[in-house]
Design an enzyme around this catalytic site. Structure first.
Site, PDB file in Angstrom:
ATOM      1  N   GLU A 304       0.813  -1.210   0.000  1.00 22.52           N
ATOM      2  CA  GLU A 304       0.000   0.000   0.000  1.00 22.52           C
ATOM      3  C   GLU A 304       0.852   1.267   0.000  1.00 22.52           C
ATOM      4  OE1 GLU A 304      -3.049   0.127  -0.553  1.00 22.52           O
ATOM      5  OE2 GLU A 304      -3.893  -1.815  -0.012  1.00 22.52           O
ATOM      6  N   ARG A 308       0.718   3.809  -3.250  1.00 20.77           N
ATOM      7  CA  ARG A 308       0.103   5.101  -2.950  1.00 20.77           C
ATOM      8  C   ARG A 308       1.141   6.201  -2.743  1.00 20.77           C
ATOM      9  NH1 ARG A 308      -5.490   4.016   0.382  1.00 20.77           N
ATOM     10  NH2 ARG A 308      -5.684   1.787  -0.026  1.00 20.77           N
ATOM     11  N   ASP A 437      -5.244 -10.078  -7.850  1.00 16.08           N
ATOM     12  CA  ASP A 437      -5.637  -9.286  -9.017  1.00 16.08           C
ATOM     13  C   ASP A 437      -4.492  -8.577  -9.724  1.00 16.08           C
ATOM     14  OD1 ASP A 437      -5.333  -7.755  -6.740  1.00 16.08           O
ATOM     15  OD2 ASP A 437      -7.107  -6.508  -7.072  1.00 16.08           O
ATOM     16  N   GLU A 573     -12.258   0.596 -10.190  1.00 16.23           N
ATOM     17  CA  GLU A 573     -11.876  -0.358 -11.235  1.00 16.23           C
ATOM     18  C   GLU A 573     -12.751  -0.282 -12.484  1.00 16.23           C
ATOM     19  OE1 GLU A 573      -9.972  -1.357  -7.599  1.00 16.23           O
ATOM     20  OE2 GLU A 573     -12.128  -1.209  -7.988  1.00 16.23           O
ATOM     21  N   THR A 662      -1.088   0.563 -10.233  1.00 20.40           N
ATOM     22  CA  THR A 662      -2.384   0.050  -9.811  1.00 20.40           C
ATOM     23  C   THR A 662      -3.123   1.010  -8.890  1.00 20.40           C
ATOM     24  OG1 THR A 662      -3.491  -1.990  -9.090  1.00 20.40           O
ATOM     25  CG2 THR A 662      -1.647  -1.194  -7.739  1.00 20.40           C
TER      26      THR A 662
END
Length: 673
Positions: A304, A308, A437, A573, A662
């Site tokens: 994360e 980010r 994913d 998404e 992502t």
């Protein structure tokens, strides 16, 4: 007292030193001849005569002085490099310097009515845009490899300022194309790319592009202005009630902390730049400069914080050219490196960025496959910019290891991997949802980022898509929607996470880059399914998870929602895939679908005092049960993709020049220096 007086009555004590000289040591008897051997023996005797404490003090002083010398030498070297760089920078013209100032980071056209510009927006071409000279942007005083791309300087009278973009034309030598064949697909790597390597070359300074290489910007339309308004409303809530904290709690007008690093602010930096929100960007930049400190005793999640924080800082550096963001990116990148100190080199999930230690979760020694294989774009780019190969080496090693592992099912991977053994665990469960994913997403995106040279990544991606077709695709009833389910020990489940809606966009991106045409056909069917996950729900907002009906039943829709799954977290998404589909096809229905979603966000998740909130019940329009939390990715991803979806300017983050991580942070596709 008697004891002490008795002791004093003894014979007087004499203090003296006794020296005994041997025959060969007496002066004048041949002992002293000033030879080197004699001097060495004499010094050694004197050293041995010193107490242990004295010898320790002397040794400590020698070591301390040596360290001071090394540190002084390093500092002088850095100072000399800075002076040299500054002298070179002073040679630039005043015109270039003024153009490179961050004081003009963004431009936005003034709000215009849709009717005034109706019909003025050109249709998006279905073909790839013509190759333009590769350009690079960044401040002139940086000795780094700045992004190389084609950009546009946007100006217009009577408007807010749009993004000022400075570019440099690079001379690219043509190389012979190598052809990769995979299951009938012929992929030709771009001539303009370089093979990825752990050997990092010394970066060059950027320069500006000539005026004739610029083009008129495409006007901002009414739907884009609606996205800007939504962003400003969300930002107002964050600024008023959660400034500098991780996440806004808009209903209670407070905040929540995860890492204590201003996640929402950092996630939103490049969104503000793309939307042209100069004032908000400058305010956020000041916080980054003055208040963002990574030297904190806090555990952060490697995945994360990479996507980010590191991704957000790198992207903002590339868009703005401001070295502040690169320096912060280097800082957090170095602090995350202890995660890779494991027996298998598969990184731990958590890192203490202040102490420099890392560990797995308390309950297991496993990491999730998605987390350890979805940090590569960011660390590879950090190596390219800094010239330090350790970042790329660490993440490339992970991908090479996963490539060789057994336990895959026609390219599909399990969800967990052990940090000690380096082997997959919890075998037999395969999903494109949570915990797996972005593994598939980053296979393709690393291949594109590195210039379509890394064939192992392409092989793994193509095998995985074939595995999806073979094991996970089914059609629902009654509308016969194609969806991606899950496989658990040979048993198919008609469960599909909203997270899986990244896949249509990824498939379309692969087809755009030369992969099989049937990937685009599959993307078109899957994006229809993702849209129906919104359209068939009472609020027009998708739940976190849906189950599809495999058998026709009277009065039943394709989509079934379980009570535990009916929350909506403002996820991006579906909007992300709509953006890719519109950019590559020009079909306006994708914009219309995105517009419906934005209106429903405004209708059911907007908080009047500022901000948007996740909701617990997408099936209850009268009371969607707000959760009092605005995830950072709503500003970092959802609204960014909305804005890009509604744009008809293919050069607004050109997908032949940028690859999105992502978390929707664009990073440049590598081109030669």
């Amino acid at each position: 007292a008697a004891m002490y007086s008795g002791a004093a009555a003894g014979p007087p004590r004499r203090d003296f030193i006794s020296i005994t000289l041997g025959p060969d040591e007496a002066v004048g008897v041949g002992g002293y001849n000033n030879s080197k051997a004699w001097r060495r023996r004499s010094c050694w005797r004197k050293w041995k005569q010193l107490s242990r404490l004295q010898r320790s003090v002397i040794l400590f002083l020698f070591v301390f002085l040596a360290l001071c010398g090394v540190i002084s030498y390093t500092s002088m070297g850095e100072a000399w490099k800075s002076i040299t760089n500054k002298s070179l920078d002073d040679q630039r013209t005043e015109q270039e310097i003024s153009r490179l100032k961050l004081a003009n980071p963004a431009v936005l056209p003034a709000p215009q009515k849709a009717d005034a510009n109706h019909g003025d927006y050109p249709e998006l071409s279905l073909q790839k845009p013509p190759k333009l000279p590769h350009v690079r942007r960044g401040p002139s005083n940086l000795q780094i490899k700045a992004p190389q791309r084609d950009t546009r300087l946007k100006t217009r009278p009577d408007t807010m300022r749009a993004v000022e973009e400075l570019v440099e034309v690079d001379k690219v030598e043509k190389t012979e194309k190598s052809i990769i064949s995979w299951r009938g697909a012929v992929i030709e790597p771009d001539q303009s790319t370089e093979p990825p390597s752990n050997k990092i070359t010394e970066p060059e300074k950027p320069s500006s592009v000539e005026a004739e290489d610029q083009k008129e910007p495409v006007p901002i339309n009414e739907r884009q202005l609606a996205v800007i308004e939504a962003f400003r409303h969300a930002w107002k809530g964050y600024k008023d009630f959660a400034w500098g904290h991780d996440e806004l709690k808009p209903l209670s007008k407070s905040y929540s902390e995860w890492f204590g690093l201003g996640l929402t602010l950092i996630d939103a930096l490049d969104t503000m730049w793309i939307l042209g929100l100069k004032e908000e960007f400058e305010e956020a930049r000041k916080w980054v400069a003055n208040d963002l400190v990574f030297d904190k005793n806090v555990d952060v999640n490697l995945f994360e914080s990479t996507i980010r924080i590191l991704g957000g800082l790198l992207s903002t550096y590339h868009l703005s050219g401001d070295s502040l963001f690169l320096e912060k990116a280097k800082d957090i990148g170095n602090r995350l490196m202890p995660a890779f100190k494991t027996p298998s080199k598969i990184p731990y999930s958590d890192v203490n960025i202040g102490r420099g230690t890392a560990h797995p979760p308390r309950w297991t020694s496993d990491s999730t496959v998605a987390e350890v294989t979805s940090i590569q774009l960011e660390f590879r780019e950090l190596s390219r910019l800094t010239g330090d190969e350790k970042f790329q080496k660490a993440v490339d090693q992970v991908m090479k290891h996963v490539h060789t592992l057994s336990g895959k099912n026609d390219g599909l991977v399990p969800m967990f991997i052990n940090t000690n053994s380096g082997q997959f665990t919890h075998l037999g469960v395969y999903t494109l949802g949570a915990r797996a994913d972005s593994y598939y997403e980053y296979l393709l995106k690393q291949w594109i980022q590195g210039g379509k040279k890394e064939n192992e990544l392409l092989e793994d991606y193509m095998r995985a898509i074939e595995g999806v077709k073979k094991h996970l695709l089914q059609r629902s009833e009654p509308k016969k929607l194609t969806f991606v389910g899950e496989l658990a020990h040979g048993h198919f489940s008609a469960k599909m996470d909203h997270l899986v809606c990244f896949l249509p966009g990824t498939l379309a991106l692969g087809a755009h880059n030369g992969l099989a045409a049937d990937h685009m056909k599959l993307a078109e069917t899957l994006i229809e399914t993702c849209y129906q996950m919104y359209a068939q729900v009472e609020t027009g907002l998708s739940p976190e998870i849906v189950h599809f009906n495999l058998h026709a039943q009277k009065g039943h829709k394709d989509v079934e929602i379980k009570p535990a799954d009916r929350h909506n977290l403002l996820r991006p998404e579906t909007v992300e895939s709509l953006f890719y589909m519109y950019r590559f096809t020009g079909d306006k229905k994708y914009q219309d679908w995105g517009w419906e979603i934005l209106q429903n966000f405004n209708r059911y998740t907007r908080v009047s005092t500022g901000g948007y909130t996740s909701i617990n019940n997408v099936q209850n329009p009268s009371n969607p049960e707000p959760r009092d939390k605005m995830e950072s990715f709503f500003l970092g991803e959802t609204l960014k993709y909305m804005f890009l979806l509604f744009s008809d300017d293919i050069d607004l983050i050109n997908l032949d020049k940028y690859i999105f991580n992502t978390e929707a942070h664009p990073l440049p596709i590598w081109v030669p220096a």
